[in-house]
Design an enzyme around this catalytic site. Structure first.
Site, PDB file in Angstrom:
ATOM      1  N   ASP A 394      -3.722  -1.371  -1.315  1.00 32.64           N
ATOM      2  CA  ASP A 394      -3.790  -0.484  -0.147  1.00 32.64           C
ATOM      3  C   ASP A 394      -5.271  -0.212   0.132  1.00 32.64           C
ATOM      4  O   ASP A 394      -5.954   0.450  -0.667  1.00 32.64           O
ATOM      5  CB  ASP A 394      -3.031   0.817  -0.494  1.00 32.64           C
ATOM      6  CG  ASP A 394      -2.920   1.755   0.687  1.00 32.64           C
ATOM      7  OD1 ASP A 394      -3.762   1.664   1.607  1.00 32.64           O
ATOM      8  OD2 ASP A 394      -1.998   2.593   0.671  1.00 32.64           O
ATOM      9  N   HIS A 395      -5.758  -0.703   1.265  1.00 37.03           N
ATOM     10  CA  HIS A 395      -7.190  -0.622   1.548  1.00 37.03           C
ATOM     11  C   HIS A 395      -7.636   0.808   1.873  1.00 37.03           C
ATOM     12  O   HIS A 395      -8.827   1.101   1.911  1.00 37.03           O
ATOM     13  CB  HIS A 395      -7.528  -1.568   2.714  1.00 37.03           C
ATOM     14  CG  HIS A 395      -8.937  -2.061   2.711  1.00 37.03           C
ATOM     15  ND1 HIS A 395      -9.854  -1.728   1.730  1.00 37.03           N
ATOM     16  CD2 HIS A 395      -9.607  -2.877   3.571  1.00 37.03           C
ATOM     17  CE1 HIS A 395     -11.013  -2.296   1.992  1.00 37.03           C
ATOM     18  NE2 HIS A 395     -10.887  -3.001   3.104  1.00 37.03           N
ATOM     19  N   ARG A 396      -6.658   1.712   2.078  1.00 38.19           N
ATOM     20  CA  ARG A 396      -7.044   3.118   2.276  1.00 38.19           C
ATOM     21  C   ARG A 396      -7.557   3.711   0.969  1.00 38.19           C
ATOM     22  O   ARG A 396      -8.319   4.662   0.963  1.00 38.19           O
ATOM     23  CB  ARG A 396      -5.831   3.951   2.741  1.00 38.19           C
ATOM     24  CG  ARG A 396      -5.325   3.589   4.125  1.00 38.19           C
ATOM     25  CD  ARG A 396      -4.039   4.328   4.411  1.00 38.19           C
ATOM     26  NE  ARG A 396      -2.987   3.978   3.459  1.00 38.19           N
ATOM     27  CZ  ARG A 396      -1.771   4.527   3.452  1.00 38.19           C
ATOM     28  NH1 ARG A 396      -1.452   5.452   4.342  1.00 38.19           N
ATOM     29  NH2 ARG A 396      -0.871   4.160   2.564  1.00 38.19           N
ATOM     30  N   ILE A 398      -8.318   1.558  -2.014  1.00 37.43           N
ATOM     31  CA  ILE A 398      -9.135   0.640  -2.824  1.00 37.43           C
ATOM     32  C   ILE A 398     -10.075  -0.161  -1.926  1.00 37.43           C
ATOM     33  O   ILE A 398      -9.641  -0.765  -0.932  1.00 37.43           O
ATOM     34  CB  ILE A 398      -8.201  -0.294  -3.624  1.00 37.43           C
ATOM     35  CG1 ILE A 398      -7.419   0.549  -4.654  1.00 37.43           C
ATOM     36  CG2 ILE A 398      -8.979  -1.400  -4.320  1.00 37.43           C
ATOM     37  CD1 ILE A 398      -6.142  -0.060  -5.097  1.00 37.43           C
TER      38      ILE A 398
END
Ligand code: CAO
Length: 422
Positions: A394-396, A398
């Site tokens: 999850d780019h939010r 990591i």
């Protein structure tokens, strides 16, 4: 309470008219004018409404039957009448209750327009009864958008229900104010023979979750290859002895241990966003979900406290849960509390894939099949057993750099399993 026969009223002298749809069933509460049948003659489709109200006791007609004026459609339990009415004409139905009904019961109303006609020719190529057309109108649905499954390509009530269900399931779980365009319904039978197969309960449930997770998580997938040549040498030496004890030692348990070591090094991977999306809840336990393929679909049982268990214990537990999964014996508790998931397709094949994060977790590891590849070492190419890994996160939560660091840590651990002891 009384029983009343409801018959086909005057249908303009037509005889042996095809019944296309029966719109009620035993136990339904119906009112005056509730549509009962859809009939289809050469020129028109007609809807037969009820001339009385009550609870349907027994339906005497099925789709495909032929009817004429006076044919018995159903028996009805009514509130007031106490005597069965002879099956004959519409006029008799009106007269008899007036004679015998309890005083508070209203006389059956005069039946003015017994059937409602829809001339099919006026409605282009779409075949549907008036009741179906009315439901479609009420929901603002274009009949041309609905896949018809009835005889002669007729749109049925169930088709409208499926269409609405399908559209509702496409509304995203977020409240961003944007909705997704839906794919148009396609009548595949126009192109060749088809059959319809209902999705399993597991597929419907997991499909909903996967769809939601795909939409709400900004995914990145980081790829990496681990050199598992020495791991495999060690596994082979242990495999036979373990098999004698009924334990199947596969690369997966080593991967589980390496994942835990990487989670310890990068705690933001062992975390969940809270509901506000503004705080990260870090977990000080290491429960790993393992995707298991079953004939009914994908399930993800959770192996608890992987950090505290040895390879043999994990291998045993993995066999037990995957067996339980395939026998449909997993409980909700068996599938809760995971920190991070692993989806291994290594026993099947393929080079890489992009797994979907299993919310509320923030990362998942996809494992593909290891194969021998030439690796350049000390000035020459040597054959090494390489394991392809795909880490979706999850780019939010990591950053890309941490995604790369995690996979480097993981591949390092797997390349020399002595690292797992440190
Ligand atoms: N590379 C090469 N060989 C591998 C391997 C890999 N990455 N992973 C497993 N293997 C080998 C095993 O060693 C075993 O061979 P041997 O008997 O010779 O040792 C063979 O492949 C079969 O392994 P397995 O699949 O039975 O066992 P596993 O521990 O690797 O996996 C389980 C267990 C339950 C995860 C697996 O059976 C399964 O269901 N996988 C599918 C998961 C899935 O569907 N994921 C998709 C989710 S996204 O839709």
């Amino acid at each position: 309470m009384g029983i009343k026969n409801i018959t086909v009223p005057d249908i303009g002298g037509a005889t042996d008219v095809d019944v296309i749809e029966v719109l009620v069933k035993a136990g339904d509460s119906i009112r005056i004018d509730t549509p009962l049948l859809t009939l289809e003659s050469d020129k028109a489709t007609m809807e037969v409404p009820s001339s009385d109200e009550g609870v349907v006791k027994e339906v005497k007609i099925k789709a495909g039957d032929k009817v004429s004026t006076g044919t018995l459609i159903l028996t009805l339990e009514t509130a007031g009448a106490t005597q069965e009415v002879p099956v004959k004409k519409q006029a008799e139905e009106k007269v008899v209750p007036e004679k015998i009904a309890a005083p508070e019961v209203k006389a059956a109303p005069e039946v003015k327009a017994p059937v409602k006609e829809v001339i099919e020719g006026e409605l282009a190529d779409i075949h549907a009864g008036p009741a179906v057309r009315r439901i479609a109108r009420e929901f603002g649905i274009e009949l041309s958008d609905v896949a018809a499954t009835g005889p002669k390509n007729r749109v049925l009530k169930e088709d409208i229900q499926s269409y609405v269900k399908n559209r509702l399931s496409q509304i995203p779980a977020t409240t961003s104010g944007m909705s997704l365009p839906s794919a148009p319904a396609v009548d595949f039978s126009k192109f060749g023979p088809t059959e319809t197969l209902a999705l399993s309960r597991i597929k419907k449930l997991s499909g909903k979750n996967l769809h939601r997770n795909w939409l709400i998580v900004p995914h990145i997938t980081q790829f990496g290859d681990a050199d598992i040549t020495s791991l495999e040498d060690f596994r082979i030496t242990q495999k036979e002895a373990m098999e004698k004890e009924g334990v199947k030692l596969t690369p997966l348990v080593f991967i589980m241990k390496a994942v835990v070591a990487s989670l310890k090094a990068f705690p933001q991977f062992n975390a969940s966003l809270d509901v506000s999306g503004e705080n990260l809840i870090l977990k000080n336990y290491f429960h790993i979900g393992v995707a298991v393929d079953t004939p009914d679909g994908l399930v993800v049982p959770v192996i608890r406290d992987v950090d505290k268990k040895g390879l043999k214990e994990l291998a045993k537990e993995l066999s037990v849960v995957s067996e339980k999964a395939r026998k449909k014996q997993l409980t909700a508790n068996d599938m809760q509390g995971g920190c991070f998931s692993i989806s291994s397709l290594g026993g099947i094949g393929g080079t890489a894939f992009t797994p979907i994060v299993n919310v509320p977790e923030v990362a998942i590891l996809g494992v593909s099949k290891a194969s021998h590849k030439p690796v350049y070492q000390d000035g020459q190419f040597v054959p090494r057993l390489m394991l392809p890994l795909s880490l979706s996160y999850d780019h939010r939560v990591i950053d890309g750099a941490d995604g790369a660091r995690f996979i480097v840590k993981l591949t390092t651990m797997l390349s020399d399993i002595r690292n797992l002891l440190l």
